[in-house]
Design a protein around this motif. Structure first.
Motif, PDB file in Angstrom:
ATOM      1  N   ILE A 210      15.247 -12.565  -6.705  1.00  0.00           N
ATOM      2  CA  ILE A 210      15.269 -12.740  -5.249  1.00  0.00           C
ATOM      3  C   ILE A 210      15.359 -11.388  -4.556  1.00  0.00           C
ATOM      4  O   ILE A 210      14.666 -11.123  -3.565  1.00  0.00           O
ATOM      5  CB  ILE A 210      16.443 -13.647  -4.845  1.00  0.00           C
ATOM      6  N   LYS A 211      16.204 -10.509  -5.062  1.00  0.00           N
ATOM      7  CA  LYS A 211      16.377  -9.195  -4.450  1.00  0.00           C
ATOM      8  C   LYS A 211      15.095  -8.377  -4.510  1.00  0.00           C
ATOM      9  O   LYS A 211      14.708  -7.729  -3.529  1.00  0.00           O
ATOM     10  CB  LYS A 211      17.513  -8.455  -5.156  1.00  0.00           C
ATOM     11  N   ASN A 212      14.404  -8.401  -5.638  1.00  0.00           N
ATOM     12  CA  ASN A 212      13.169  -7.624  -5.765  1.00  0.00           C
ATOM     13  C   ASN A 212      12.077  -8.153  -4.836  1.00  0.00           C
ATOM     14  O   ASN A 212      11.398  -7.381  -4.145  1.00  0.00           O
ATOM     15  CB  ASN A 212      12.686  -7.663  -7.215  1.00  0.00           C
ATOM     16  N   ALA A 213      11.901  -9.472  -4.810  1.00  0.00           N
ATOM     17  CA  ALA A 213      10.867 -10.043  -3.946  1.00  0.00           C
ATOM     18  C   ALA A 213      11.191  -9.823  -2.473  1.00  0.00           C
ATOM     19  O   ALA A 213      10.294  -9.545  -1.664  1.00  0.00           O
ATOM     20  CB  ALA A 213      10.717 -11.533  -4.241  1.00  0.00           C
ATOM     21  N   ALA A 214      12.463  -9.935  -2.105  1.00  0.00           N
ATOM     22  CA  ALA A 214      12.847  -9.717  -0.710  1.00  0.00           C
ATOM     23  C   ALA A 214      12.638  -8.261  -0.298  1.00  0.00           C
ATOM     24  O   ALA A 214      12.234  -7.983   0.840  1.00  0.00           O
ATOM     25  CB  ALA A 214      14.302 -10.125  -0.500  1.00  0.00           C
ATOM     26  N   SER A 215      12.898  -7.329  -1.187  1.00  0.00           N
ATOM     27  CA  SER A 215      12.703  -5.912  -0.858  1.00  0.00           C
ATOM     28  C   SER A 215      11.226  -5.603  -0.613  1.00  0.00           C
ATOM     29  O   SER A 215      10.882  -4.853   0.312  1.00  0.00           O
ATOM     30  CB  SER A 215      13.251  -5.036  -1.987  1.00  0.00           C
ATOM     31  N   LYS A 216      10.341  -6.171  -1.414  1.00  0.00           N
ATOM     32  CA  LYS A 216       8.907  -5.949  -1.204  1.00  0.00           C
ATOM     33  C   LYS A 216       8.450  -6.528   0.133  1.00  0.00           C
ATOM     34  O   LYS A 216       7.685  -5.898   0.869  1.00  0.00           O
ATOM     35  CB  LYS A 216       8.119  -6.573  -2.353  1.00  0.00           C
ATOM     36  N   LEU A 217       8.917  -7.726   0.441  1.00  0.00           N
ATOM     37  CA  LEU A 217       8.538  -8.349   1.710  1.00  0.00           C
ATOM     38  C   LEU A 217       9.099  -7.569   2.896  1.00  0.00           C
ATOM     39  O   LEU A 217       8.422  -7.415   3.928  1.00  0.00           O
ATOM     40  CB  LEU A 217       9.031  -9.792   1.730  1.00  0.00           C
ATOM     41  N   GLU A 218      10.303  -7.059   2.769  1.00  0.00           N
ATOM     42  CA  GLU A 218      10.895  -6.280   3.860  1.00  0.00           C
ATOM     43  C   GLU A 218      10.119  -4.996   4.115  1.00  0.00           C
ATOM     44  O   GLU A 218       9.927  -4.591   5.270  1.00  0.00           O
ATOM     45  CB  GLU A 218      12.349  -5.962   3.519  1.00  0.00           C
ATOM     46  N   ARG A 219       9.643  -4.354   3.068  1.00  0.00           N
ATOM     47  CA  ARG A 219       8.841  -3.139   3.251  1.00  0.00           C
ATOM     48  C   ARG A 219       7.516  -3.448   3.937  1.00  0.00           C
ATOM     49  O   ARG A 219       7.038  -2.656   4.762  1.00  0.00           O
ATOM     50  CB  ARG A 219       8.609  -2.469   1.893  1.00  0.00           C
ATOM     51  N   LEU A 220       6.916  -4.576   3.606  1.00  0.00           N
ATOM     52  CA  LEU A 220       5.672  -4.960   4.280  1.00  0.00           C
ATOM     53  C   LEU A 220       5.894  -5.168   5.777  1.00  0.00           C
ATOM     54  O   LEU A 220       5.085  -4.730   6.610  1.00  0.00           O
ATOM     55  CB  LEU A 220       5.118  -6.240   3.648  1.00  0.00           C
ATOM     56  N   ILE A 221       6.980  -5.838   6.128  1.00  0.00           N
ATOM     57  CA  ILE A 221       7.264  -6.088   7.542  1.00  0.00           C
ATOM     58  C   ILE A 221       7.516  -4.780   8.282  1.00  0.00           C
ATOM     59  O   ILE A 221       7.019  -4.565   9.400  1.00  0.00           O
ATOM     60  CB  ILE A 221       8.468  -7.041   7.673  1.00  0.00           C
ATOM     61  N   ASN A 222       8.270  -3.888   7.681  1.00  0.00           N
ATOM     62  CA  ASN A 222       8.571  -2.605   8.329  1.00  0.00           C
ATOM     63  C   ASN A 222       7.310  -1.768   8.501  1.00  0.00           C
ATOM     64  O   ASN A 222       7.105  -1.124   9.544  1.00  0.00           O
ATOM     65  CB  ASN A 222       9.613  -1.858   7.498  1.00  0.00           C
TER      66      ASN A 222
END
Length: 428
Positions: free
Chosen positions: A80-92
C-alpha cells in the motif's frame, strides 16, 4: 564346580519376550495407520484450498500490484505504501505542470478549486503558485477518494458502479466474509482501465469547475471533452491502486474480512494527529495554537471491519492504516508569502510582518536635498588656491550667539583657597 547365579538378571523369559514383541507390532501398526490418515487429510485440505482459491479468484492473475503470500495473493501495508507513493508523485507532478503552464489565470484556477471544494472566499488578493498547486492536489485527492477508491469501479458506467457498491455494503452488513468473497470474485471480471468517457464523468461529477478550465466545456450536444494525458495517467494509476485494495485478500491487521475506504479532510477543518500527517512544519502547533487544514495532498486510508469491540458483534470498526498527507493553513500562507517575495524561510524574518527599508539621503528633510556636510578631500591633490568650501546653511552657532559678558573666567567674587598656588605642567 560351583554355579554362578549373578547373570540371571540379564535374561527374560520367553513369555515376556513374546508379550513385548506383540505390543511393539501393535504400536507400529497404529503409527502406520495414523500416517496414512494424515496423508489423506493433507490431500483433502489441498483440494479444499484449491476450491476456495477458485471461488475467491486467487487463481486469476489479472489482479495487479499484489504481494505473494501463503495461501494466495494478498495486500499488506508495504505494498500500500509503495503504490500510494507512486500515485502521490504523479499528482504532484501534474499540479506542478498546470501551475507552470496554466490554461487560465491563477486566480481563476484558485476560485474554481475553492468552489468545487467548498472553501472560503479568497478575497481580492492574487493567487500564488504554491497555493494553487496544493489546491489542485487537494481537488485530485478528493476525486480519487470519492470517485474511485470508495466506489467499486467494475464497469465503464457510473450507474452500474454505484449499484454494485450499494450491493457490497448490504452484503457486508450481513456477513463480512461473504462480502469479501463477492468483492474479490467481482473484481476478477472488472475492466482493466477506465475509458476516457468514464474518466470525464468522474471528473465532471466531483470537480466540475476545474474540469471546465483544465479540459474545456461540454459541446452543444452535452458531450464532455476528453481528459488530458496527464489526468488520464493519474486516473489509471488510481484505479490500479483501488483494484489492489479491493481485489485482493488483506493481511494488514490480521483481518481478511475487512475492506478499505479513503478519506480527505475538509478545508479549514481542525487538525487531528490520528488522522493526518503534516508534510510541512506547522508554526502554530509548535507554540500551542490551533491550526486548520490548508490543503490535503493525498488521501488517507481506513480499514473497515465488523465486530471489533467485545460484546458488540455488529458494530463497524475503522482503523487508520495510512494517515492523510496535509499542509496546514499557516504553512500554506507562508509558502504563498515566500513566493511573493515577502518572506524568506530561514532568514530570521517573521512571516507575519514586512520590514521597512532604511531611508536614503534623499528621504531626509521632507524629501529635499541632503543637507549634511560634504565629503572632505582626504587625499590626492590639494584644493586650488583661493578655494573655499561653500557655506553650509544650518551649521554653526545660532543667530545672536556670542561669548558671555565679561569673557570666560571665574565668576565674580571668586577667590582661591588659602595656600593654593597653580602648578605648571612638566615641560612648560
Amino acid at each position: 564346580m560351583a554355579y554362578n547365579g549373578q547373570g540371571m538378571g540379564d535374561y527374560v523369559s520367553a513369555e515376556q519376550y513374546r508379550y513385548a514383541l506383540t505390543n511393539f507390532r501393535i504400536a507400529h501398526d497404529k503409527v502406520e495407520s495414523q500416517r496414512v490418515q494424515l496423508e489423506e487429510q493433507e490431500r483433502q485440505v489441498a483440494i479444499l484450498r484449491e476450491r476456495i482459491a477458485k471461488l475467491e479468484g486467487d487463481s486469476d492473475s489479472s489482479v495487479v500490484n499484489t504481494a505473494q503470500k501463503q495461501g494466495g495473493q494478498s495486500v499488506d501495508d508495504f505494498s500500500i505504501k509503495n503504490a500510494a507513493s507512486k500515485l502521490e508523485r504523479l499528482i504532484n507532478r501534474w499540479a506542478a505542470e498546470v501551475v507552470r503552464a496554466p490554461p487560465a489565470h491563477l486566480n481563476d484556477i484558485r476560485d474554481a478549486a475553492l468552489s468545487d471544494l467548498g472553501g472560503d472566499d479568497p478575497g481580492d488578493g492574487d493567487a500564488q503558485s504554491a497555493q494553487v498547486q496544493n489546491l489542485l492536489r487537494h481537488a485530485m485527492s478528493e476525486t480519487i477518494s470519492e470517485g474511485i477508491v470508495n466506489c467499486l469501479i467494475v464497469a465503464n458506467s457510473v450507474e452500474t458502479n454505484v449499484h454494485l457498491t450499494r450491493i457490497h455494503e448490504n452484503i457486508f452488513q450481513r456477513d463480512p466474509t461473504v462480502a469479501c468473497v463477492w468483492r474479490r470474485q467481482t473484481f476478477t471480471a472488472a475492466i482493466e482501465s477506465c475509458s476516457p468517457e468514464m474518466t470525464s464523468q468522474i471528473l465532471a461529477e466531483h470537480i466540475p469547475s476545474l474540469f471546465a478550465i483544465l479540459c474545456g466545456a461540454p459541446d452543444q450536444q452535452g458531450k464532455l471533452p476528453a481528459p488530458t494525458q496527464s489526468i488520464s495517467a493519474i486516473i489509471d494509476s488510481a484505479y490500479a491502486f483501488s483494484r489492489m485494495l479491493h481485489g485482493s485478500r488483506s493481511t494488514s491487521g490480521g483481518n481478511v474480512d475487512a475492506f478499505y475506504r479513503a478519506f480527505v479532510p475538509e478545508l479549514n477543518s481542525v487538525l487531528y494527529p490520528r488522522q493526518i500527517e503534516l508534510v510541512k512544519r506547522c508554526m502554530k502547533s509548535e507554540v500551542g495554537d490551533v491550526d486548520t487544514v490548508g490543503a490535503c495532498v493525498f488521501p488517507g486510508l481506513v480499514k473497515v471491519s465488523k465486530g471489533g469491540a467485545a460484546g458488540v458483534p455488529n458494530e463497524l470498526t475503522q482503523t487508520v492504516v495510512r494517515r492523510a498527507q496535509v499542509i496546514c493553513a499557516c504553512a500554506l500562507s507562508a509558502g504563498a508569502a515566500a513566493a511573493a517575495g515577502g518572506y524568506t524561510p530561514g532568514s530570521g524574518q517573521s512571516m507575519y510582518t514586512t520590514s521597512t527599508p532604511s531611508p536614503g539621503p534623499q528621504d531626509y528633510a521632507g524629501g529635499g536635498a541632503y543637507n549634511g556636510p560634504q565629503q572632505q578631500n582626504m587625499g590626492g591633490a590639494p584644493p586650488p588656491a583661493g578655494h573655499a568650501p561653500p557655506p553650509q546653511p544650518g551649521y554653526g552657532p545660532p543667530a545672536g550667539y556670542g561669548a558671555p559678558p565679561g569673557g570666560y573666567g571665574p565668576p565674580a567674587g571668586y577667590a582661591p583657597p588659602a595656600g593654593y598656588a597653580p602648578q605648571g605642567y612638566p615641560g612648560r
